[in-house]
Scaffold this active site. Structure first.
Site, short mmCIF file in Angstrom:
data_model
loop_
_atom_site.label_atom_id
_atom_site.label_comp_id
_atom_site.label_asym_id
_atom_site.label_seq_id
_atom_site.Cartn_x
_atom_site.Cartn_y
_atom_site.Cartn_z
N LYS A 1 23.89 -3.74 -70.48
CA LYS A 1 25.35 -3.94 -70.42
C LYS A 1 25.89 -4.41 -71.76
O LYS A 1 26.88 -3.87 -72.26
CB LYS A 1 25.72 -5.00 -69.36
N ARG B 1 30.39 -11.24 -61.22
CA ARG B 1 29.01 -11.20 -60.75
C ARG B 1 28.91 -11.49 -59.27
O ARG B 1 27.82 -11.47 -58.72
CB ARG B 1 28.19 -12.24 -61.52
N ARG C 1 13.35 -8.52 -75.43
CA ARG C 1 14.68 -8.84 -75.97
C ARG C 1 14.59 -10.05 -76.89
O ARG C 1 13.91 -11.02 -76.60
CB ARG C 1 15.67 -9.14 -74.83
N ARG D 1 15.02 -15.69 -75.34
CA ARG D 1 15.80 -16.64 -74.54
C ARG D 1 14.91 -17.23 -73.46
O ARG D 1 14.12 -16.53 -72.86
CB ARG D 1 16.98 -15.91 -73.87
N ARG E 1 16.26 -14.04 -61.55
CA ARG E 1 17.57 -13.46 -61.86
C ARG E 1 17.74 -12.11 -61.18
O ARG E 1 18.84 -11.75 -60.77
CB ARG E 1 17.74 -13.34 -63.38
#
Ligand code: ADP
Ligand code: ADP
Ligand code: ZN
Length: 214
Positions: free
Chosen positions: A13, A88, A127, A160, A171
């Protein structure tokens, strides 16, 4: 051009939202980035949000809804914007609709970037995020020029905390429970568009541009 990006954590996204924002000259509004900036600055909001984010849980609706309502009323949002990571939950979507309808506006496109769960954990572990400017990289698919250093600002790149596999699993389940219902919500409004997020970044962007036009 008012656009919402939908999709699982790590679907791409943010990557696509940045490209859309650049091409169409509209702001990219990422609630995750806003929370991380608040955490870094040590604000009250940041302190509250961090506890939830570290767990892989969603920050409560009341902490995010007003923030976005204020943001989309700013003058730079007149031509539109791309919302990344908001809404969300169904209540967030409903309150966004209320804010927009009070301004005589509506969402033009809700773009769902589809990536199956099996791909997500792998993608997230690669990531890397810049501690300085928040830019996002991927060790394989979008590496920085110099390993571990941001191309844009020279600050270090990190994994992260919430991108570690155990939090990613959490998540993903939060996504399926609370965020996935938005696909039907926007489908019902007639503005849902689907793209295959497993293609490479440039191909996904080409598909999105074909939807948005020009
Ligand atoms: P990702 O890019 O992986 O989808 P984000 O950067 O958008 O993740 O969000 C990171 C975290 O910030 C989320 O796991 C959640 O805790 C919090 N967050 C961001 N946006 C929202 C929102 N709209 N509602 C509730 N929590 C949010
Ligand atoms: P989201 O905002 O949905 O959480 P990101 O845009 O941050 O997702 O992308 C998650 C990770 O996957 C990043 O490291 C990014 O560089 C990488 N990525 C994004 N799109 C693709 C793609 N189409 N193919 C492979 N990797 C991708
Ligand atoms: Zn940077």
């Amino acid at each position: 051009m008012r656009i919402i990006m939908l999709g699982a954590p790590g679907a791409g996204k943010g990557t696509q939202a940045k490209k859309i924002a650049d091409k169409y000259g509209i702001p990219h509004i990422s609630t995750g980035d806003i929370f991380r900036a608040n955490i870094k600055a040590g604000t009250e909001l940041g302190k509250k949000a961090k506890a939830y984010m570290d767990q892989g849980a969603l920050v409560p609706d009341e902490l995010v809804v007003d923030l976005v309502a204020d943001r989309v009323k700013q003058p730079d949002c007149e031509k539109g914007y791309v919302l990344d990571g908001f809404p969300r939950t169904i209540p967030q979507a409903e309150s966004l609709d209320q804010v927009l309808s009070s301004m005589g506006q509506e969402i033009g496109f809700a773009i769902n970037v589809e990536v199956p769960d099996e791909h997500i954990v792998r993608r997230m572990s690669g990531r890397r995020a810049c501690v300085g400017c928040g830019a996002t990289y991927h060790v394989v698919h979008a590496p920085s020029k110099k390993e571990g250093v941001c191309d844009r600002c020279g600050e270090p790149l990190i994994l992260r905390d919430d991108d570690k596999p155990e939090t990613v699993e959490k998540r993903l389940s939060v996504y399926h429970e609370q965020t996935q219902p938005l696909i039907d919500y926007y489908s019902g409004k007639g503005c849902l568009k689907e793209v295959d997020g497993t293609k490479d970044m440039e191909e996904v962007f080409t598909d999105i541009c074909a939807i948005l036009g020009e």
